[in-house]
Design a protein around this motif. Structure first.
Motif, PDB file in Angstrom:
ATOM      1  N   ALA A   4       1.799  -2.374  -4.989  1.00 59.13           N
ATOM      2  CA  ALA A   4       1.316  -3.633  -4.432  1.00 59.13           C
ATOM      3  C   ALA A   4       0.883  -3.485  -2.983  1.00 59.13           C
ATOM      4  O   ALA A   4      -0.112  -4.064  -2.555  1.00 59.13           O
ATOM      5  CB  ALA A   4       2.406  -4.698  -4.561  1.00 59.13           C
ATOM      6  N   ALA A   5       1.625  -2.688  -2.208  1.00 56.29           N
ATOM      7  CA  ALA A   5       1.337  -2.555  -0.778  1.00 56.29           C
ATOM      8  C   ALA A   5       0.072  -1.730  -0.556  1.00 56.29           C
ATOM      9  O   ALA A   5      -0.210  -0.787  -1.291  1.00 56.29           O
ATOM     10  CB  ALA A   5       2.517  -1.904  -0.077  1.00 56.29           C
ATOM     11  N   VAL A   6      -0.677  -2.106   0.476  1.00 56.87           N
ATOM     12  CA  VAL A   6      -1.813  -1.309   0.918  1.00 56.87           C
ATOM     13  C   VAL A   6      -1.400  -0.605   2.200  1.00 56.87           C
ATOM     14  O   VAL A   6      -1.107  -1.257   3.210  1.00 56.87           O
ATOM     15  CB  VAL A   6      -3.061  -2.188   1.153  1.00 56.87           C
ATOM     16  N   PHE A   7      -1.344   0.707   2.168  1.00 55.92           N
ATOM     17  CA  PHE A   7      -0.912   1.472   3.328  1.00 55.92           C
ATOM     18  C   PHE A   7      -2.008   1.496   4.387  1.00 55.92           C
ATOM     19  O   PHE A   7      -3.195   1.314   4.091  1.00 55.92           O
ATOM     20  CB  PHE A   7      -0.564   2.902   2.912  1.00 55.92           C
ATOM     21  N   ASP A   8      -1.593   1.751   5.609  1.00 59.83           N
ATOM     22  CA  ASP A   8      -2.573   1.953   6.678  1.00 59.83           C
ATOM     23  C   ASP A   8      -3.218   3.329   6.557  1.00 59.83           C
ATOM     24  O   ASP A   8      -4.414   3.484   6.817  1.00 59.83           O
ATOM     25  CB  ASP A   8      -1.900   1.808   8.051  1.00 59.83           C
ATOM     26  N   VAL A  33       2.599   4.437   6.182  1.00 53.73           N
ATOM     27  CA  VAL A  33       2.041   5.753   5.858  1.00 53.73           C
ATOM     28  C   VAL A  33       2.587   6.226   4.522  1.00 53.73           C
ATOM     29  O   VAL A  33       3.771   6.051   4.205  1.00 53.73           O
ATOM     30  CB  VAL A  33       2.373   6.792   6.960  1.00 53.73           C
ATOM     31  N   CYS A  34       1.718   6.865   3.755  1.00 51.44           N
ATOM     32  CA  CYS A  34       2.105   7.487   2.491  1.00 51.44           C
ATOM     33  C   CYS A  34       1.636   8.935   2.502  1.00 51.44           C
ATOM     34  O   CYS A  34       0.508   9.221   2.920  1.00 51.44           O
ATOM     35  CB  CYS A  34       1.480   6.733   1.327  1.00 51.44           C
ATOM     36  N   LEU A  35       2.481   9.842   2.075  1.00 55.44           N
ATOM     37  CA  LEU A  35       2.156  11.269   1.984  1.00 55.44           C
ATOM     38  C   LEU A  35       2.285  11.701   0.528  1.00 55.44           C
ATOM     39  O   LEU A  35       3.324  11.476  -0.097  1.00 55.44           O
ATOM     40  CB  LEU A  35       3.100  12.092   2.864  1.00 55.44           C
ATOM     41  N   ILE A  36       1.237  12.316  -0.003  1.00 57.76           N
ATOM     42  CA  ILE A  36       1.259  12.727  -1.409  1.00 57.76           C
ATOM     43  C   ILE A  36       0.983  14.222  -1.538  1.00 57.76           C
ATOM     44  O   ILE A  36      -0.009  14.731  -1.011  1.00 57.76           O
ATOM     45  CB  ILE A  36       0.207  11.960  -2.242  1.00 57.76           C
ATOM     46  N   GLY A  37       1.850  14.907  -2.242  1.00 57.63           N
ATOM     47  CA  GLY A  37       1.667  16.327  -2.505  1.00 57.63           C
ATOM     48  C   GLY A  37       2.788  16.842  -3.379  1.00 57.63           C
ATOM     49  O   GLY A  37       3.890  16.287  -3.376  1.00 57.63           O
ATOM     50  N   THR A 204       0.159   7.525 -10.859  1.00 57.45           N
ATOM     51  CA  THR A 204       0.375   6.619  -9.732  1.00 57.45           C
ATOM     52  C   THR A 204      -0.955   6.304  -9.051  1.00 57.45           C
ATOM     53  O   THR A 204      -1.789   7.194  -8.867  1.00 57.45           O
ATOM     54  CB  THR A 204       1.345   7.241  -8.715  1.00 57.45           C
ATOM     55  N   VAL A 205      -1.146   5.067  -8.665  1.00 58.54           N
ATOM     56  CA  VAL A 205      -2.322   4.651  -7.908  1.00 58.54           C
ATOM     57  C   VAL A 205      -1.852   4.079  -6.581  1.00 58.54           C
ATOM     58  O   VAL A 205      -1.001   3.182  -6.536  1.00 58.54           O
ATOM     59  CB  VAL A 205      -3.149   3.594  -8.665  1.00 58.54           C
ATOM     60  N   VAL A 206      -2.381   4.626  -5.497  1.00 57.50           N
ATOM     61  CA  VAL A 206      -2.041   4.171  -4.152  1.00 57.50           C
ATOM     62  C   VAL A 206      -3.295   3.604  -3.507  1.00 57.50           C
ATOM     63  O   VAL A 206      -4.365   4.202  -3.592  1.00 57.50           O
ATOM     64  CB  VAL A 206      -1.479   5.329  -3.302  1.00 57.50           C
ATOM     65  N   GLU A 207      -3.153   2.473  -2.880  1.00 52.97           N
ATOM     66  CA  GLU A 207      -4.254   1.887  -2.129  1.00 52.97           C
ATOM     67  C   GLU A 207      -3.938   1.965  -0.643  1.00 52.97           C
ATOM     68  O   GLU A 207      -2.802   1.741  -0.226  1.00 52.97           O
ATOM     69  CB  GLU A 207      -4.477   0.435  -2.558  1.00 52.97           C
ATOM     70  N   SER A 208      -4.956   2.307   0.133  1.00 49.38           N
ATOM     71  CA  SER A 208      -4.754   2.516   1.561  1.00 49.38           C
ATOM     72  C   SER A 208      -6.032   2.155   2.312  1.00 49.38           C
ATOM     73  O   SER A 208      -7.138   2.309   1.780  1.00 49.38           O
ATOM     74  CB  SER A 208      -4.386   3.982   1.830  1.00 49.38           C
ATOM     75  N   ARG A 209      -5.847   1.677   3.524  1.00 49.63           N
ATOM     76  CA  ARG A 209      -7.024   1.356   4.329  1.00 49.63           C
ATOM     77  C   ARG A 209      -7.787   2.625   4.704  1.00 49.63           C
ATOM     78  O   ARG A 209      -9.015   2.602   4.808  1.00 49.63           O
ATOM     79  CB  ARG A 209      -6.607   0.581   5.577  1.00 49.63           C
ATOM     80  N   LYS A 210      -7.051   3.714   4.889  1.00 50.52           N
ATOM     81  CA  LYS A 210      -7.679   4.976   5.251  1.00 50.52           C
ATOM     82  C   LYS A 210      -6.969   6.127   4.551  1.00 50.52           C
ATOM     83  O   LYS A 210      -5.776   6.033   4.237  1.00 50.52           O
ATOM     84  CB  LYS A 210      -7.656   5.191   6.775  1.00 50.52           C
ATOM     85  N   VAL A 211      -7.713   7.214   4.328  1.00 48.46           N
ATOM     86  CA  VAL A 211      -7.168   8.414   3.682  1.00 48.46           C
ATOM     87  C   VAL A 211      -7.533   9.630   4.525  1.00 48.46           C
ATOM     88  O   VAL A 211      -8.672   9.767   4.988  1.00 48.46           O
ATOM     89  CB  VAL A 211      -7.716   8.588   2.252  1.00 48.46           C
ATOM     90  N   LEU A 212      -6.569  10.511   4.698  1.00 45.72           N
ATOM     91  CA  LEU A 212      -6.793  11.796   5.354  1.00 45.72           C
ATOM     92  C   LEU A 212      -6.560  12.898   4.333  1.00 45.72           C
ATOM     93  O   LEU A 212      -5.477  13.002   3.761  1.00 45.72           O
ATOM     94  CB  LEU A 212      -5.849  11.986   6.542  1.00 45.72           C
ATOM     95  N   LEU A 213      -7.571  13.730   4.106  1.00 44.18           N
ATOM     96  CA  LEU A 213      -7.451  14.850   3.183  1.00 44.18           C
ATOM     97  C   LEU A 213      -6.974  16.089   3.930  1.00 44.18           C
ATOM     98  O   LEU A 213      -7.628  16.563   4.855  1.00 44.18           O
ATOM     99  CB  LEU A 213      -8.803  15.143   2.516  1.00 44.18           C
TER     100      LEU A 213
END
Length: 417
Positions: A4-8, A33-37, A204-213
């Motif tokens: 539900a939350a949209v991360f920054d 912040v969310c970190l995925i790996g 899993t689906v994550v929504e975020s205002r910005k993404v850093l690869l």
């Protein structure tokens, strides 16, 4: 299912750079912040994700000395924060044993190193060939060598423990960590605004205002970029871990990390790869106790010494699973010939993949206002990963914050296949 939350900010890639970026981003007040790996696989040969990371190891050299002023600057900024990261996380990863850089005394490499040392006022001890032989009697070096010895703020880090420390600190600061592999990143419209959608292999689906690869060698192998590839090459590197006894490890307790580029001693094993100009080049870690309880000296070649490059996810996976046994054996024999008075009991091979960029510097740039990239370690990024992560996280959330000009790290791309 979607959260539900949209991360920054969502950081894709939980290696050294990505984990550092997540820590720095989560330090900013009011920033989610969310970190995925993925986590490290227990079995390299039965790894369903096909993801292997450079930090699955116990030794990476750290030092300020470098022929490139940008790498030297980022290393110093990172090293200054090592102790703080250890204290925040409760995880130790830094061993200040010093670093020796030795090379042909009148060569271009040493000249560039000396220029950077003077410009950035890096404290070192300069050694000529005779002084090198006296201070490091257990190494076979060339009489034509000169050395730069960093006694302080240098040595080696455990990349495995560094990543754990960065993630532990980030988690304490509220960062959400998801151990999964990202398969797709896209920009979608939600409630009349663009948001970034991140989909993982596990659903899993994550929504975020910005993404850093920060996915390194795997950036082009998933649907992460909008219709192009990074201008980068993937270089397969082979290392040998030479086992020595606990007694010999104690004898070498004052041994620094070593980076060498020179003529080499005449007694060195000849099958170890040379640079195109014929010079011997290697990096070497002092004896480190690995998780199996044994002590190993790790040595590898520079990526300029090999011609092969990898071009697909399948090739990368096969490389990590099989490596090059013949080259590993040549490297093990090379280690045996390099040392005096130290018995090499045997060796085992390991391998990694270096992401090479056209200017030997990382990419820290934005694709658009909501998507950024931090990758391209070129074999030098472990020591500097905290500063690379800081610059990247700040770029995404606050704007450019580095004395190094932003154009230095400009993203270069190629058309999609």
């Amino acid at each position: 299912m979607a959260n539900a939350a949209v991360f920054d900010l969502c950081v894709v890639g939980a290696g050294m750079i990505g984990s550092a970026a997540a820590r720095h981003a989560s330090e900013l007040p009011g920033t989610s912040v969310c970190l995925i790996g993925p986590e490290e696989p227990q079995d390299r040969h039965n790894n369903a994700t096909g993801i292997f990371a450079a930090h699955y190891d116990e030794g990476r050299i750290t030092r300020a000395c470098d022929p490139n002023p940008v790498w030297a600057s980022m290393a110093q900024a990172s090293i200054k924060r090592y102790k703080d990261i250890e204290e925040k996380s409760g995880i130790s990863f830094y061993n200040e044993v010093g670093t020796l850089m030795a090379a042909r005394s009148n060569g271009e490499y040493m000249s560039k190193v000396q220029t950077v040392l003077k410009e950035q006022r890096i404290p070192v001890v300069n050694l000529d060939g005779r002084e090198l032989a006296a201070k490091f009697p257990y190494l076979r070096l060339s009489a034509n060598d000169a050395g730069v010895y960093e006694e302080r703020n240098a040595g080696y880090i455990s990349p495995r423990r560094l990543v754990s420390a960065q993630q532990a600190a980030a988690k304490k600061q509220g960062c959400r960590i998801i151990h999964d592999v990202v398969e797709k990143v896209s920009r979608v419209v939600k409630n009349g605004e663009y948001v970034m959608r991140v989909e993982t292999n596990g659903g899993t689906v994550v929504e975020s205002r910005k993404v850093l690869l920060a996915a390194g060698a795997y950036t082009d192998f998933r649907q992460l970029l909008p219709g192009f590839r990074l201008n980068q090459l993937l270089c397969p590197l082979t290392v040998a871990l030479a086992e020595i006894s606990e007694q010999d490890a104690a004898i070498l307790r004052s041994m620094p990390s070593v980076i060498y580029k020179g003529d080499g001693h005449p007694e060195l094993h000849p099958d170890f790869p040379r640079l195109p100009d014929g010079q011997v080049s290697y990096y070497m870690l002092p004896p480190i106790q690995y998780p199996d309880g044994k002590y190993y000296i790790k040595l590898g070649h520079f990526h300029a010494a090999v011609l092969a490059r990898l071009h697909s996810a399948g090739e990368v996976k096969r490389w990590f699973e099989t490596g090059n046994k013949a080259l590993a054996d040549a490297t093990g024999k090379f280690i045996r010939s390099l040392f005096k008075g130290v018995e090499v009991l045997g060796w085992k091979q390991d391998q990694c993949v270096v992401v090479e960029t056209p200017n030997d510097l990382p990419y820290i740039d934005t694709v658009h206002t909501q998507l950024g990239v931090a990758t391209g370690g070129n074999g030098y990024a472990a020591k500097s990963s905290d500063e690379i992560g800081r610059i990247a996280a700040t770029m995404m959330l606050r704007g450019w914050d580095s004395d190094i000009p932003r154009d230095t790290f400009r993203l270069r791309t190629k058309s999609a296949l």
